[in-house]
Design a protein around this motif. Sequence first.
Motif, PDB file in Angstrom:
ATOM      1  N   LEU A  44       0.823  -1.206   0.000  1.00 26.22           N
ATOM      2  CA  LEU A  44       0.000   0.000   0.000  1.00 26.22           C
ATOM      3  C   LEU A  44       0.860   1.260   0.000  1.00 26.22           C
ATOM      4  CD1 LEU A  44      -3.201   0.549   2.094  1.00 26.22           C
ATOM      5  CD2 LEU A  44      -1.429   2.286   2.102  1.00 26.22           C
ATOM      6  N   ALA A  45       1.881   1.268   0.872  1.00 29.25           N
ATOM      7  CA  ALA A  45       2.713   2.465   1.013  1.00 29.25           C
ATOM      8  C   ALA A  45       3.640   2.671  -0.174  1.00 29.25           C
ATOM      9  CB  ALA A  45       3.538   2.362   2.298  1.00 29.25           C
ATOM     10  N   ALA A  46       4.042   1.592  -0.843  1.00 33.92           N
ATOM     11  CA  ALA A  46       4.968   1.712  -1.974  1.00 33.92           C
ATOM     12  C   ALA A  46       4.259   2.081  -3.270  1.00 33.92           C
ATOM     13  CB  ALA A  46       5.730   0.402  -2.165  1.00 33.92           C
ATOM     14  N   ALA A  47       2.950   1.948  -3.297  1.00 31.36           N
ATOM     15  CA  ALA A  47       2.197   2.259  -4.521  1.00 31.36           C
ATOM     16  C   ALA A  47       2.383   3.725  -4.900  1.00 31.36           C
ATOM     17  CB  ALA A  47       0.719   1.954  -4.307  1.00 31.36           C
ATOM     18  N   PRO A  48       2.449   4.027  -6.194  1.00 32.38           N
ATOM     19  CA  PRO A  48       2.740   5.399  -6.658  1.00 32.38           C
ATOM     20  C   PRO A  48       1.523   6.325  -6.620  1.00 32.38           C
ATOM     21  CG  PRO A  48       2.439   3.964  -8.540  1.00 32.38           C
ATOM     22  CD  PRO A  48       2.346   3.076  -7.320  1.00 32.38           C
ATOM     23  N   VAL A  49       0.578   6.021  -5.777  1.00 34.77           N
ATOM     24  CA  VAL A  49      -0.629   6.830  -5.654  1.00 34.77           C
ATOM     25  C   VAL A  49      -0.836   7.174  -4.185  1.00 34.77           C
ATOM     26  CG1 VAL A  49      -3.137   6.899  -5.952  1.00 34.77           C
ATOM     27  CG2 VAL A  49      -1.705   5.755  -7.662  1.00 34.77           C
ATOM     28  N   ALA A  50      -1.011   8.436  -3.902  1.00 31.76           N
ATOM     29  CA  ALA A  50      -1.262   8.851  -2.525  1.00 31.76           C
ATOM     30  C   ALA A  50      -2.678   8.455  -2.133  1.00 31.76           C
ATOM     31  CB  ALA A  50      -1.087  10.361  -2.382  1.00 31.76           C
ATOM     32  N   ASN A  52      -5.727   8.418   0.859  1.00 29.81           N
ATOM     33  CA  ASN A  52      -6.202   9.103   2.053  1.00 29.81           C
ATOM     34  C   ASN A  52      -5.807   8.304   3.294  1.00 29.81           C
ATOM     35  OD1 ASN A  52      -8.408   9.350   4.242  1.00 29.81           O
ATOM     36  ND2 ASN A  52      -8.702  11.193   3.002  1.00 29.81           N
ATOM     37  N   PRO A  53      -5.211   8.956   4.313  1.00 30.61           N
ATOM     38  CA  PRO A  53      -4.759   8.226   5.508  1.00 30.61           C
ATOM     39  C   PRO A  53      -5.856   7.389   6.173  1.00 30.61           C
ATOM     40  CG  PRO A  53      -3.872  10.433   5.507  1.00 30.61           C
ATOM     41  CD  PRO A  53      -4.843  10.383   4.370  1.00 30.61           C
ATOM     42  N   LEU A  54      -7.080   7.910   6.182  1.00 28.60           N
ATOM     43  CA  LEU A  54      -8.179   7.156   6.783  1.00 28.60           C
ATOM     44  C   LEU A  54      -8.475   5.906   5.970  1.00 28.60           C
ATOM     45  CD1 LEU A  54     -10.387   6.842   8.889  1.00 28.60           C
ATOM     46  CD2 LEU A  54     -11.865   8.300   7.468  1.00 28.60           C
ATOM     47  N   GLU A  55      -8.485   6.043   4.646  1.00 25.78           N
ATOM     48  CA  GLU A  55      -8.703   4.879   3.788  1.00 25.78           C
ATOM     49  C   GLU A  55      -7.574   3.872   3.937  1.00 25.78           C
ATOM     50  OE1 GLU A  55      -9.389   5.879  -0.260  1.00 25.78           O
ATOM     51  OE2 GLU A  55     -11.313   6.863   0.117  1.00 25.78           O
ATOM     52  N   ALA A  56      -6.352   4.363   4.082  1.00 21.91           N
ATOM     53  CA  ALA A  56      -5.201   3.474   4.278  1.00 21.91           C
ATOM     54  C   ALA A  56      -5.353   2.680   5.566  1.00 21.91           C
ATOM     55  CB  ALA A  56      -3.908   4.284   4.296  1.00 21.91           C
ATOM     56  N   MET A  57      -5.777   3.353   6.635  1.00 24.64           N
ATOM     57  CA  MET A  57      -5.963   2.676   7.914  1.00 24.64           C
ATOM     58  C   MET A  57      -7.073   1.633   7.811  1.00 24.64           C
ATOM     59  SD  MET A  57      -6.711   4.310  11.687  1.00 24.64           S
ATOM     60  CE  MET A  57      -8.342   4.938  11.203  1.00 24.64           C
ATOM     61  N   ILE A  58      -8.170   1.986   7.149  1.00 25.67           N
ATOM     62  CA  ILE A  58      -9.272   1.041   6.964  1.00 25.67           C
ATOM     63  C   ILE A  58      -8.810  -0.171   6.167  1.00 25.67           C
ATOM     64  CG2 ILE A  58     -11.508   0.711   5.810  1.00 25.67           C
ATOM     65  CD1 ILE A  58     -12.115   3.655   6.482  1.00 25.67           C
ATOM     66  N   ALA A  59      -8.031   0.077   5.115  1.00 23.45           N
ATOM     67  CA  ALA A  59      -7.545  -1.012   4.274  1.00 23.45           C
ATOM     68  C   ALA A  59      -6.672  -1.978   5.077  1.00 23.45           C
ATOM     69  CB  ALA A  59      -6.758  -0.455   3.087  1.00 23.45           C
ATOM     70  N   VAL A  60      -5.759  -1.442   5.861  1.00 18.77           N
ATOM     71  CA  VAL A  60      -4.863  -2.290   6.647  1.00 18.77           C
ATOM     72  C   VAL A  60      -5.656  -3.093   7.674  1.00 18.77           C
ATOM     73  CG1 VAL A  60      -3.001  -2.268   8.355  1.00 18.77           C
ATOM     74  CG2 VAL A  60      -2.832  -0.838   6.303  1.00 18.77           C
ATOM     75  N   ILE A  61      -6.620  -2.451   8.326  1.00 19.88           N
ATOM     76  CA  ILE A  61      -7.449  -3.161   9.313  1.00 19.88           C
ATOM     77  C   ILE A  61      -8.247  -4.274   8.638  1.00 19.88           C
ATOM     78  CG2 ILE A  61      -9.416  -2.942  10.889  1.00 19.88           C
ATOM     79  CD1 ILE A  61      -8.392  -0.137  11.565  1.00 19.88           C
ATOM     80  N   ALA A 169      -3.526  -2.720  -4.513  1.00 23.92           N
ATOM     81  CA  ALA A 169      -4.828  -2.466  -5.119  1.00 23.92           C
ATOM     82  C   ALA A 169      -5.660  -1.507  -4.285  1.00 23.92           C
ATOM     83  CB  ALA A 169      -5.582  -3.783  -5.311  1.00 23.92           C
ATOM     84  N   ALA A 170      -5.490  -1.554  -2.964  1.00 23.78           N
ATOM     85  CA  ALA A 170      -6.225  -0.630  -2.099  1.00 23.78           C
ATOM     86  C   ALA A 170      -5.830   0.812  -2.399  1.00 23.78           C
ATOM     87  CB  ALA A 170      -5.957  -0.951  -0.633  1.00 23.78           C
ATOM     88  N   ALA A 171      -4.571   1.014  -2.751  1.00 27.33           N
ATOM     89  CA  ALA A 171      -4.088   2.365  -3.043  1.00 27.33           C
ATOM     90  C   ALA A 171      -4.386   2.792  -4.467  1.00 27.33           C
ATOM     91  CB  ALA A 171      -2.586   2.456  -2.773  1.00 27.33           C
ATOM     92  N   THR A 172      -4.284   1.854  -5.416  1.00 30.73           N
ATOM     93  CA  THR A 172      -4.372   2.224  -6.836  1.00 30.73           C
ATOM     94  C   THR A 172      -5.644   1.765  -7.528  1.00 30.73           C
ATOM     95  OG1 THR A 172      -3.299   0.187  -7.611  1.00 30.73           O
ATOM     96  CG2 THR A 172      -1.852   2.012  -6.962  1.00 30.73           C
ATOM     97  N   GLY A 173      -6.331   0.792  -6.941  1.00 33.53           N
ATOM     98  CA  GLY A 173      -7.505   0.225  -7.604  1.00 33.53           C
ATOM     99  C   GLY A 173      -7.148  -0.723  -8.720  1.00 33.53           C
ATOM    100  N   ALA A 174      -5.867  -1.129  -8.797  1.00 28.27           N
ATOM    101  CA  ALA A 174      -5.421  -2.001  -9.884  1.00 28.27           C
ATOM    102  C   ALA A 174      -4.269  -2.875  -9.416  1.00 28.27           C
ATOM    103  CB  ALA A 174      -4.989  -1.161 -11.088  1.00 28.27           C
ATOM    104  N   VAL A 175      -3.842  -3.767 -10.285  1.00 26.51           N
ATOM    105  CA  VAL A 175      -2.685  -4.634 -10.047  1.00 26.51           C
ATOM    106  C   VAL A 175      -1.631  -4.286 -11.079  1.00 26.51           C
ATOM    107  CG1 VAL A 175      -1.839  -7.008 -10.038  1.00 26.51           C
ATOM    108  CG2 VAL A 175      -4.105  -6.496  -9.103  1.00 26.51           C
ATOM    109  N   SER A 176      -0.370  -4.196 -10.651  1.00 34.34           N
ATOM    110  CA  SER A 176       0.705  -3.833 -11.586  1.00 34.34           C
ATOM    111  C   SER A 176       1.825  -4.865 -11.528  1.00 34.34           C
ATOM    112  CB  SER A 176       1.274  -2.463 -11.215  1.00 34.34           C
ATOM    113  OG  SER A 176       2.033  -2.565 -10.026  1.00 34.34           O
ATOM    114  N   LEU A 177       2.771  -4.748 -12.450  1.00 32.26           N
ATOM    115  CA  LEU A 177       3.921  -5.647 -12.462  1.00 32.26           C
ATOM    116  C   LEU A 177       4.709  -5.527 -11.171  1.00 32.26           C
ATOM    117  CD1 LEU A 177       5.765  -7.650 -13.893  1.00 32.26           C
ATOM    118  CD2 LEU A 177       6.931  -5.711 -14.979  1.00 32.26           C
TER     119      LEU A 177
END
Length: 312
Positions: A44-50, A52-61, A169-177
Motif C-alpha cells: 500500500l505504502a509503496a504504490a505510486p498513488v497517494a 487518504n490516511p483514513l482509507e489506508a488505515m481502513i484497508a490495513v485493518i 490495489a487498495a491504493a491504486t484500484g489495480a494490479v501492476s507488475l
Amino acid sequence: MAVVENNRLNAADFGMSEATAGDYFALLKPRVMALVVFTAFVGLAAAPVAINPLEAMIAVICIAVGAGASGALNMWYDADIDAVMARTVNRPIPAGRVQPSEALTFGLVLSALSVMTLGFLVNWMAAALLAFTIFFYAVVYTMWLKRSTPQNIVIGGAAGAFPPVVGWAAATGAVSLESIVLFMIIFLWTPPHFWALALFKSDDYGRAGIPMMPNVAGHRSTRRQIFAYALLVAPVGVLPWVLGYTGAVYGVAAGALGAGFIWYAWQVLSMEDSDKTMRPAKSLFAYSLLYLFAIFAFYLADSLASRWMTVA
C-alpha cells in the motif's frame, strides 16, 4: 447444596465453550497475521498513488481482519489434525476452549465483514482480491491441497503472497507488475521456509497424516529442493532494483540477504542424514523470517525515501 450443584447448568451442557477473548484472538493466528499486515502495508505504502490516511488505515485493518478470518477457518477445518500434533495441540479448538461451530461462525463473519468494509470504504478491486485470498487459503489450501499433495505449500503459498497485491490495489484500484514482483518474492520464499520447518517437525506431520515433502519424498530430496528454491528466491529478491523500482541501497541489501538465504540453504543441503539436532534447518527457518521482514522493510524504506526526495 448437593442438589444445587448437580442441577447447575453451564455452557458446556449446551455444547458451548467458555472461551476468553484471548482464545478468539489465538484463532486469528496473530503471528502469521502480523507478517501479512506488514507486507500488505508495504504494498500500500509503496504504490505510486497517494491514498487518504483514513482509507489506508481502513484497508490495513480490513486486510488484518481478513487474514485473521482465514486463520480461524483454517483452525476450524484442521481441528482434527491439530489435536495430534505437538505444536498445535494447545490451540483453542483441540484444547476444548472453543467449539468448532463457534470458530466457523467467527471466521465466516469476519471474512464477510472485512471484504464488504474494504469494498464499500476503499475499492472493490482490493475487496475482490481479499475475498479470493481468504477463499484460496481456507478452501484451496486448507481443505484441498494440505492433505492431498506434498506440493501443498508450493501452490498454497499463493495465499500468503497476495497481501502486498491487496495493499497495492487498495491504493491504486489495480494490479501492476511491481505488485506482482512482491507477490513472487513471497511465493518463492514460502516453500523453503515451510520445508525447513517440516524437516524438524516431520514426525508431527507424519502423525497427522499430512503429506509434507519430507514425509513423502524424504529428507534428502527436501533438502535439495530447499536449496533449489533458495537459488530462485535470491535473484527475485533483487528484481525490484533490476527493474528500476528501487534504488541501489535496496539492491545491495537484497543481494546480501539473498546470499545469506543461499548460505543457510547450503548448510541444510550439506546436513548429514544422521544429524538429529536439525540445527541447520532450524537456523534456515529463523533466517527466512528475518529475510522476508528485512526485504520488505528495505523496500518500504526505499519507496518512502524516493517519495520524500521527489517532494523535497
